[in-house]
Design a protein around this motif. Structure first.
Motif, PDB file in Angstrom:
ATOM      1  N   LEU A  26       1.571  44.925  27.018  1.00 38.91           N
ATOM      2  CA  LEU A  26       0.261  45.541  27.190  1.00 38.91           C
ATOM      3  C   LEU A  26       0.446  47.041  27.369  1.00 38.91           C
ATOM      4  O   LEU A  26       1.034  47.496  28.346  1.00 38.91           O
ATOM      5  CB  LEU A  26      -0.456  44.952  28.409  1.00 38.91           C
ATOM      6  CG  LEU A  26      -1.856  45.519  28.710  1.00 38.91           C
ATOM      7  CD1 LEU A  26      -2.809  45.228  27.554  1.00 38.91           C
ATOM      8  CD2 LEU A  26      -2.402  44.936  30.007  1.00 38.91           C
ATOM      9  N   ASN A  27      -0.052  47.814  26.415  1.00 47.52           N
ATOM     10  CA  ASN A  27       0.096  49.266  26.451  1.00 47.52           C
ATOM     11  C   ASN A  27      -0.890  49.884  27.431  1.00 47.52           C
ATOM     12  O   ASN A  27      -1.831  49.236  27.900  1.00 47.52           O
ATOM     13  CB  ASN A  27      -0.119  49.855  25.051  1.00 47.52           C
ATOM     14  CG  ASN A  27       0.636  51.150  24.856  1.00 47.52           C
ATOM     15  OD1 ASN A  27       1.150  51.714  25.810  1.00 47.52           O
ATOM     16  ND2 ASN A  27       0.697  51.618  23.621  1.00 47.52           N
ATOM     17  N   THR A  28      -0.674  51.168  27.773  1.00 43.05           N
ATOM     18  CA  THR A  28      -1.552  51.849  28.732  1.00 43.05           C
ATOM     19  C   THR A  28      -2.964  52.026  28.200  1.00 43.05           C
ATOM     20  O   THR A  28      -3.911  52.176  28.978  1.00 43.05           O
ATOM     21  CB  THR A  28      -0.963  53.224  29.088  1.00 43.05           C
ATOM     22  OG1 THR A  28      -0.730  53.965  27.884  1.00 43.05           O
ATOM     23  CG2 THR A  28       0.350  53.066  29.843  1.00 43.05           C
ATOM     24  N   ASP A  29      -3.141  52.011  26.877  1.00 40.09           N
ATOM     25  CA  ASP A  29      -4.481  52.162  26.300  1.00 40.09           C
ATOM     26  C   ASP A  29      -5.192  50.830  26.111  1.00 40.09           C
ATOM     27  O   ASP A  29      -6.269  50.767  25.514  1.00 40.09           O
ATOM     28  CB  ASP A  29      -4.398  52.897  24.954  1.00 40.09           C
ATOM     29  CG  ASP A  29      -3.479  52.186  23.963  1.00 40.09           C
ATOM     30  OD1 ASP A  29      -2.965  51.093  24.310  1.00 40.09           O
ATOM     31  OD2 ASP A  29      -3.282  52.716  22.861  1.00 40.09           O
ATOM     32  N   GLY A  30      -4.574  49.754  26.623  1.00 41.78           N
ATOM     33  CA  GLY A  30      -5.208  48.443  26.550  1.00 41.78           C
ATOM     34  C   GLY A  30      -4.832  47.618  25.342  1.00 41.78           C
ATOM     35  O   GLY A  30      -5.213  46.449  25.246  1.00 41.78           O
ATOM     36  N   LYS A  31      -4.077  48.193  24.412  1.00 36.60           N
ATOM     37  CA  LYS A  31      -3.672  47.465  23.217  1.00 36.60           C
ATOM     38  C   LYS A  31      -2.445  46.599  23.510  1.00 36.60           C
ATOM     39  O   LYS A  31      -1.599  46.965  24.309  1.00 36.60           O
ATOM     40  CB  LYS A  31      -3.367  48.436  22.080  1.00 36.60           C
ATOM     41  CG  LYS A  31      -4.577  49.233  21.610  1.00 36.60           C
ATOM     42  CD  LYS A  31      -4.194  50.148  20.446  1.00 36.60           C
ATOM     43  CE  LYS A  31      -5.408  50.944  19.974  1.00 36.60           C
ATOM     44  NZ  LYS A  31      -5.059  51.839  18.831  1.00 36.60           N
ATOM     45  N   VAL A  32      -2.391  45.461  22.842  1.00 42.69           N
ATOM     46  CA  VAL A  32      -1.275  44.537  23.013  1.00 42.69           C
ATOM     47  C   VAL A  32      -0.310  44.719  21.845  1.00 42.69           C
ATOM     48  O   VAL A  32      -0.701  44.631  20.681  1.00 42.69           O
ATOM     49  CB  VAL A  32      -1.757  43.080  23.085  1.00 42.69           C
ATOM     50  CG1 VAL A  32      -0.567  42.127  23.191  1.00 42.69           C
ATOM     51  CG2 VAL A  32      -2.696  42.894  24.272  1.00 42.69           C
ATOM     52  N   LEU A  33       0.960  44.989  22.159  1.00 41.85           N
ATOM     53  CA  LEU A  33       1.974  45.205  21.130  1.00 41.85           C
ATOM     54  C   LEU A  33       2.812  43.948  20.966  1.00 41.85           C
ATOM     55  O   LEU A  33       3.136  43.273  21.945  1.00 41.85           O
ATOM     56  CB  LEU A  33       2.878  46.381  21.517  1.00 41.85           C
ATOM     57  CG  LEU A  33       2.178  47.712  21.807  1.00 41.85           C
ATOM     58  CD1 LEU A  33       3.196  48.767  22.213  1.00 41.85           C
ATOM     59  CD2 LEU A  33       1.392  48.181  20.586  1.00 41.85           C
ATOM     60  N   HIS A  34       3.164  43.648  19.721  1.00 41.72           N
ATOM     61  CA  HIS A  34       3.990  42.479  19.422  1.00 41.72           C
ATOM     62  C   HIS A  34       5.353  42.970  18.957  1.00 41.72           C
ATOM     63  O   HIS A  34       5.498  43.413  17.807  1.00 41.72           O
ATOM     64  CB  HIS A  34       3.335  41.622  18.333  1.00 41.72           C
ATOM     65  CG  HIS A  34       2.003  41.072  18.727  1.00 41.72           C
ATOM     66  ND1 HIS A  34       1.855  39.814  19.268  1.00 41.72           N
ATOM     67  CD2 HIS A  34       0.762  41.617  18.689  1.00 41.72           C
ATOM     68  CE1 HIS A  34       0.567  39.597  19.523  1.00 41.72           C
ATOM     69  NE2 HIS A  34      -0.109  40.684  19.185  1.00 41.72           N
ATOM     70  N   PRO A  35       6.381  42.937  19.819  1.00 41.30           N
ATOM     71  CA  PRO A  35       7.703  43.439  19.421  1.00 41.30           C
ATOM     72  C   PRO A  35       8.305  42.592  18.311  1.00 41.30           C
ATOM     73  O   PRO A  35       8.203  41.364  18.321  1.00 41.30           O
ATOM     74  CB  PRO A  35       8.518  43.341  20.713  1.00 41.30           C
ATOM     75  CG  PRO A  35       7.826  42.286  21.521  1.00 41.30           C
ATOM     76  CD  PRO A  35       6.361  42.398  21.186  1.00 41.30           C
ATOM     77  N   VAL A  36       8.921  43.265  17.347  1.00 45.59           N
ATOM     78  CA  VAL A  36       9.551  42.580  16.224  1.00 45.59           C
ATOM     79  C   VAL A  36      11.060  42.480  16.449  1.00 45.59           C
ATOM     80  O   VAL A  36      11.670  41.428  16.229  1.00 45.59           O
ATOM     81  CB  VAL A  36       9.256  43.323  14.902  1.00 45.59           C
ATOM     82  CG1 VAL A  36       9.950  42.617  13.741  1.00 45.59           C
ATOM     83  CG2 VAL A  36       7.757  43.425  14.675  1.00 45.59           C
ATOM     84  N   THR A  37      11.684  43.579  16.893  1.00 45.13           N
ATOM     85  CA  THR A  37      13.114  43.584  17.172  1.00 45.13           C
ATOM     86  C   THR A  37      13.357  44.217  18.533  1.00 45.13           C
ATOM     87  O   THR A  37      12.512  44.944  19.059  1.00 45.13           O
ATOM     88  CB  THR A  37      13.877  44.386  16.109  1.00 45.13           C
ATOM     89  OG1 THR A  37      13.377  45.727  16.091  1.00 45.13           O
ATOM     90  CG2 THR A  37      13.712  43.772  14.733  1.00 45.13           C
ATOM     91  N   GLY A  38      14.535  43.958  19.076  1.00 46.98           N
ATOM     92  CA  GLY A  38      14.912  44.578  20.343  1.00 46.98           C
ATOM     93  C   GLY A  38      14.261  43.916  21.540  1.00 46.98           C
ATOM     94  O   GLY A  38      13.545  42.929  21.430  1.00 46.98           O
ATOM     95  N   THR A  39      14.539  44.477  22.717  1.00 46.02           N
ATOM     96  CA  THR A  39      13.959  43.961  23.951  1.00 46.02           C
ATOM     97  C   THR A  39      12.675  44.712  24.260  1.00 46.02           C
ATOM     98  O   THR A  39      12.552  45.890  23.934  1.00 46.02           O
ATOM     99  CB  THR A  39      14.940  44.129  25.123  1.00 46.02           C
ATOM    100  OG1 THR A  39      15.241  45.524  25.271  1.00 46.02           O
ATOM    101  CG2 THR A  39      16.222  43.365  24.867  1.00 46.02           C
ATOM    102  N   PRO A  40      11.695  44.066  24.895  1.00 43.38           N
ATOM    103  CA  PRO A  40      10.423  44.736  25.202  1.00 43.38           C
ATOM    104  C   PRO A  40      10.644  45.960  26.087  1.00 43.38           C
ATOM    105  O   PRO A  40      11.338  45.878  27.110  1.00 43.38           O
ATOM    106  CB  PRO A  40       9.625  43.657  25.940  1.00 43.38           C
ATOM    107  CG  PRO A  40      10.244  42.368  25.523  1.00 43.38           C
ATOM    108  CD  PRO A  40      11.694  42.661  25.316  1.00 43.38           C
ATOM    109  N   GLN A  41      10.090  47.093  25.695  1.00 45.62           N
ATOM    110  CA  GLN A  41      10.240  48.319  26.466  1.00 45.62           C
ATOM    111  C   GLN A  41       9.584  48.159  27.830  1.00 45.62           C
ATOM    112  O   GLN A  41       8.410  47.817  27.928  1.00 45.62           O
ATOM    113  CB  GLN A  41       9.587  49.500  25.728  1.00 45.62           C
ATOM    114  CG  GLN A  41       9.816  50.853  26.355  1.00 45.62           C
ATOM    115  CD  GLN A  41      11.269  51.291  26.245  1.00 45.62           C
ATOM    116  OE1 GLN A  41      11.981  50.841  25.374  1.00 45.62           O
ATOM    117  NE2 GLN A  41      11.713  52.155  27.138  1.00 45.62           N
ATOM    118  N   GLY A  42      10.350  48.396  28.890  1.00 41.55           N
ATOM    119  CA  GLY A  42       9.807  48.264  30.233  1.00 41.55           C
ATOM    120  C   GLY A  42       9.928  46.869  30.820  1.00 41.55           C
ATOM    121  O   GLY A  42       9.557  46.652  31.974  1.00 41.55           O
ATOM    122  N   GLY A  43      10.422  45.908  30.053  1.00 43.79           N
ATOM    123  CA  GLY A  43      10.575  44.554  30.559  1.00 43.79           C
ATOM    124  C   GLY A  43      11.667  44.464  31.619  1.00 43.79           C
ATOM    125  O   GLY A  43      12.665  45.190  31.552  1.00 43.79           O
TER     126      GLY A  43
END
Length: 262
Positions: A26-43
């Protein structure tokens, strides 16, 4: 996942890691991002998984491939995704620089162009760049009390500027707090700062930061009302009353970093 499976046999745990890798962000602007590669940023699991990934990508490769190829000594010092490699021979250092890019490409990684360079860090010649930054410190050659070459550390200038800027912002946002609460938070911040940067040889940088803290705090406390609240003498008494910690070295002598070439 194949890297984890080499050490972990617990299938429910591996399934949980897969879910972490596919978790939406969940981004700061309310949008939901779907990661394709790598680990989720901030996880919360991201630093651990990144460490495991680089263990196989970099650490084992350096130990089993790079070092046996070098005729002289070679070292790798890594913390998370920041690392420094030291070679006695310049040609081997430049070969490693090129080989590293090809190695990382195989695992969909890339070097930071701004932070990656090859320097001649020589304690005798002092040719070219004589210092480098790593983990918030500036490393440079100096001499000890016996006038022998010794590796010195001090707070990097960039980190020192950022610390001043962040502290000014903190004062601006918290100057309205009651003094007891304000100084409790301040003391915790300073203790944490000294615990990290309080290494042997870094007294000057610690004192410089503390002097800036006093001036900034004095200025912002006097803005709490239209009338000037403190003179310098009463401000000093305030620091003593709330036991604001002064700069001090927290590193013990037996853990002092030592790097000497024979």
């Amino acid at each position: 996942m194949r890297m984890l499976e080499l050490r972990v046999e617990n299938k429910p745990f591996l399934l949980l890691v897969k879910k972490w890798l596919k978790a939406r962000v969940l981004n700061t602007d309310g949008k939901v991002l779907h990661p394709v590669t790598g680990t989720p940023q901030g996880g919360i699991i991201s630093p651990l998984l990144a460490n495991v990934y680089l263990h196989y990508v970099l650490d084992l490769w350096f130990k089993k491939v790079v070092k046996p190829r070098c005729r002289n000594r070679a070292y790798l010092i890594r913390y998370a995704d920041d690392f420094v490699c030291a070679f006695e021979r310049e040609d081997e250092a430049r070969w490693f620089r090129e080989a590293l890019e090809e190695r990382l490409k195989k695992f969909k990684l890339a070097l930071s162009a701004e932070k990656t360079r090859v320097i001649a860090f020589d304690r005798v010649k002092n040719a070219g760049e004589t210092s480098f930054d790593f983990l918030g410190f500036e490393f440079r050659w100096g001499t000890d009390r016996k006038r022998k070459p010794n590796l010195k550390r001090r707070t990097s200038r960039k980190k020192l500027r950022n610390s001043r800027k962040n502290f000014m912002q903190w004062c601006r946002e918290n100057r309205h707090q009651r003094l007891q609460e304000l100084f409790t938070m301040l003391n915790a911040k300073l203790r944490g700062y000294y615990n990290y940067y309080g290494v042997i040889g870094n007294c000057r940088s610690l004192n410089e930061f503390y002097s800036q803290v006093r001036l900034t705090l004095f200025s912002w406390l006097n803005r709490r009302s239209q009338r000037r609240s403190y003179r310098w003498e009463t401000f000093e008494q305030l620091l003593k009353r709330y036991r604001v910690p002064t700069p001090h070295i927290t590193q013990k002598p037996r853990t002092q970093l030592s790097l000497r070439w024979t």
